[in-house]
Design an enzyme around this catalytic site. Structure first.
Site, PDB file in Angstrom:
ATOM      1  N   HIS A   1      -0.293   0.958   0.372  1.00 21.35           N
ATOM      2  CA  HIS A   1       1.904   0.983   0.509  1.00 21.35           C
ATOM      3  C   HIS A   1       1.675  -0.602   1.217  1.00 21.35           C
ATOM      4  O   HIS A   1       1.869  -0.427   2.235  1.00 21.35           O
ATOM      5  CB  HIS A   1       2.022   2.224   1.168  1.00 21.35           C
ATOM      6  CG  HIS A   1       3.017   2.068   1.350  1.00 21.35           C
ATOM      7  ND1 HIS A   1       4.033   1.585   0.854  1.00 21.35           N
ATOM      8  CD2 HIS A   1       4.400   2.214   3.094  1.00 21.35           C
ATOM      9  CE1 HIS A   1       5.655   1.453   1.497  1.00 21.35           C
ATOM     10  NE2 HIS A   1       5.577   1.959   2.464  1.00 21.35           N
TER      11      HIS A   1
ATOM     12  N   ASP B   1       4.802   8.043   1.446  1.00 18.21           N
ATOM     13  CA  ASP B   1       4.465   6.793   2.649  1.00 18.21           C
ATOM     14  C   ASP B   1       4.386   6.417   3.506  1.00 18.21           C
ATOM     15  O   ASP B   1       4.580   7.809   4.640  1.00 18.21           O
ATOM     16  CB  ASP B   1       5.627   6.048   2.088  1.00 18.21           C
ATOM     17  CG  ASP B   1       5.979   5.646   0.499  1.00 18.21           C
ATOM     18  OD1 ASP B   1       5.733   6.353   0.350  1.00 18.21           O
ATOM     19  OD2 ASP B   1       6.504   4.890   0.652  1.00 18.21           O
ATOM     20  N   ASP B   2       3.645   5.886   3.986  1.00 20.18           N
ATOM     21  CA  ASP B   2       2.860   5.337   5.235  1.00 20.18           C
ATOM     22  C   ASP B   2       1.991   6.094   6.127  1.00 20.18           C
ATOM     23  O   ASP B   2       1.067   5.173   7.108  1.00 20.18           O
ATOM     24  CB  ASP B   2       4.293   5.021   6.507  1.00 20.18           C
ATOM     25  CG  ASP B   2       5.354   4.258   5.521  1.00 20.18           C
ATOM     26  OD1 ASP B   2       4.907   3.830   4.748  1.00 20.18           O
ATOM     27  OD2 ASP B   2       6.530   5.115   6.728  1.00 20.18           O
TER      28      ASP B   2
ATOM     29  N   HIS C   1       7.540  10.979   3.623  1.00 20.22           N
ATOM     30  CA  HIS C   1       7.123  10.097   4.682  1.00 20.22           C
ATOM     31  C   HIS C   1       6.069  11.857   5.900  1.00 20.22           C
ATOM     32  O   HIS C   1       6.618  11.974   5.865  1.00 20.22           O
ATOM     33  CB  HIS C   1       7.449   8.710   5.314  1.00 20.22           C
ATOM     34  CG  HIS C   1       8.284   8.314   5.199  1.00 20.22           C
ATOM     35  ND1 HIS C   1      10.235   8.226   3.714  1.00 20.22           N
ATOM     36  CD2 HIS C   1       8.102   6.765   4.780  1.00 20.22           C
ATOM     37  CE1 HIS C   1      10.303   7.394   3.833  1.00 20.22           C
ATOM     38  NE2 HIS C   1       9.376   5.967   4.211  1.00 20.22           N
TER      39      HIS C   1
HETATM   40 ZN    ZN Z   1       7.101   2.397   4.200  1.00 27.50          ZN
END
Ligand code: ZN
Length: 380
Positions: free
Chosen positions: A210, A159-160, A300
């Site tokens: 996201h 993620d991110d 992440h």
């Molecule tokens: Zn996130």
């Protein structure tokens, strides 16, 4: 009486034999006539002359171009190649296909299917003109291993990102090991990093949404939710051509309103490595090694400590017998059902049963915030 009884079947047999012989003669005659016709026409003088004239006017193939939607494909899965033969008025545009290495098949219409044995290798798919012009073209294709739905599989998710300082480390590890992952990206981080997306997508990874800049979707208006998603969708589509990618809401936070407006499946996770909290490579690796069949693993790719463990995690899971798949592959191969606003945590056998039960008794749901992805991962 005895002799009559015996004679009857005999005369019946004679008739039957007669009929068989007759059919045989008729068929043989038909085949014979066809054969004679065939050999007659091939030696027909007039036709040969006509063919000669046609050869004189023949337009030879000068160029062939092949393109593939994604440079990485899965063994056993079909991919439509786009083939252009020039000039447009070439007399014989027929192509002869060949696939190097463990190979695969290409249909007349350019549908390529790599053989299962071609998994974890790169093959050359070549087309040659059949008119003797010598024109040819080829395309190099990375082949991932075929998926066996009966065997254990997990979906690694990051993620991110993307982050140009850290994401390429993950991509290198995936590429080297013919593995794939799913990247839930913030639109604000995609801007200027489109090349990372292009590379990642071409490797077979899943490009996913996201939000634009990581707000808690349960705390903003429906118009704001829609804009958070559509702006990011637009960048993903522009970079890779992917339409309506799946969503992981920031912090795993969603409620009925979020479910009703997102227009996509909501993907949470079943194994939280807590990499954002520990910032410890070994602890992230150890957490991944506890994975079970059907898990969706959360990490992440913006943390140095996380990407440092990528290769060990990928090879470690592969050695444990897990097939590494994207989230959508996990659902596709396990016959899971995606829907607009449907929520997914994993695809373990146990979870599949729970999902079925939940769908049956679904009423009004409390706001759900999965306690991970602390504020520190929020967009800057
Ligand atoms: Zn996130």
């Amino acid at each position: 009486m005895k002799s009559r009884n015996r004679r009857r079947p005999q005369s019946g047999l004679t008739i039957l034999l007669g009929a068989i012989i007759l059919i045989f003669v008729v068929v043989a005659a038909a085949v014979g006539i066809k054969y004679v016709t065939g050999s007659l026409s091939s030696t027909d003088g007039k036709k040969a002359a006509k063919e000669k004239k046609e050869n004189k006017d023949e337009v030879k193939v000068e160029g062939i171009e092949i393109s593939i939607p994604k440079e990485t494909v899965r063994a056993g899965e079909e991919t439509q190649l786009t083939v252009t033969v020039t000039p447009e008025n070439a007399t014989n545009k027929e192509l002869t296909w060949s696939v190097s290495g463990a190979g695969g098949t290409v249909t007349k219409d350019g549908v390529f299917t790599p053989n299962e044995e071609a998994g974890k290798s790169t093959v050359e798919v070549k087309a040659e003109a059949s008119d003797g012009s010598g024109a040819s073209a080829s395309v190099s294709v990375r082949v991932l291993e075929a998926i066996d739905p009966e065997q254990p599989m997990v979906a690694i998710t990051y993620d991110d990102g993307p982050n140009p300082d850290t994401t390429p480390t993950v991509l290198d590890a995936l590429e080297k090991n013919y593995a794939v992952a799913t990247f839930f990206m913030q639109g604000v981080n995609i801007q200027g990093n489109e090349d990372i997306l292009k590379r990642s997508y071409a490797m077979g990874n899943e490009m996913a949404n996201h939000s634009w800049n990581h707000p808690q979707l349960t705390k903003i208006s429906t118009d704001q939710i829609k804009k958070q998603l559509s702006d990011t969708d637009a960048l993903i589509q522009e970079a890779c051509g992917v339409e309506n990618p799946i969503l992981r809401p920031p912090y795993g936070a969603f409620n009925d309103t979020v479910k009703s407006v997102v227009g996509k499946p909501i993907i949470i996770w079943s194994l939280d490595t807590l990499d954002w909290k520990t910032r410890n490579t070994q602890s992230t690796i150890q957490s991944c090694m506890t994975a079970k069949d059907g898990d969706i693993i959360l990490m992440h790719d913006i943390h140095e400590s996380t990407v440092a463990g990528a290769e060990e995690i990928i090879t470690g899971l592969q050695e444990k017998g897990f097939q590494l798949v994207t989230v959508s592959e996990l659902y596709q191969y396990r016959n899971g059902e995606y829907g607009n606003g449907s929520v997914h945590y994993s695809m373990t056998a146990e979870e599949m049963k729970k999902n079925e039960a939940a769908t049956a008794s679904e009423t009004s749901e409390e706001e759900t915030t999965t306690a991970s992805e602390e504020d520190e991962t929020a967009a800057q």
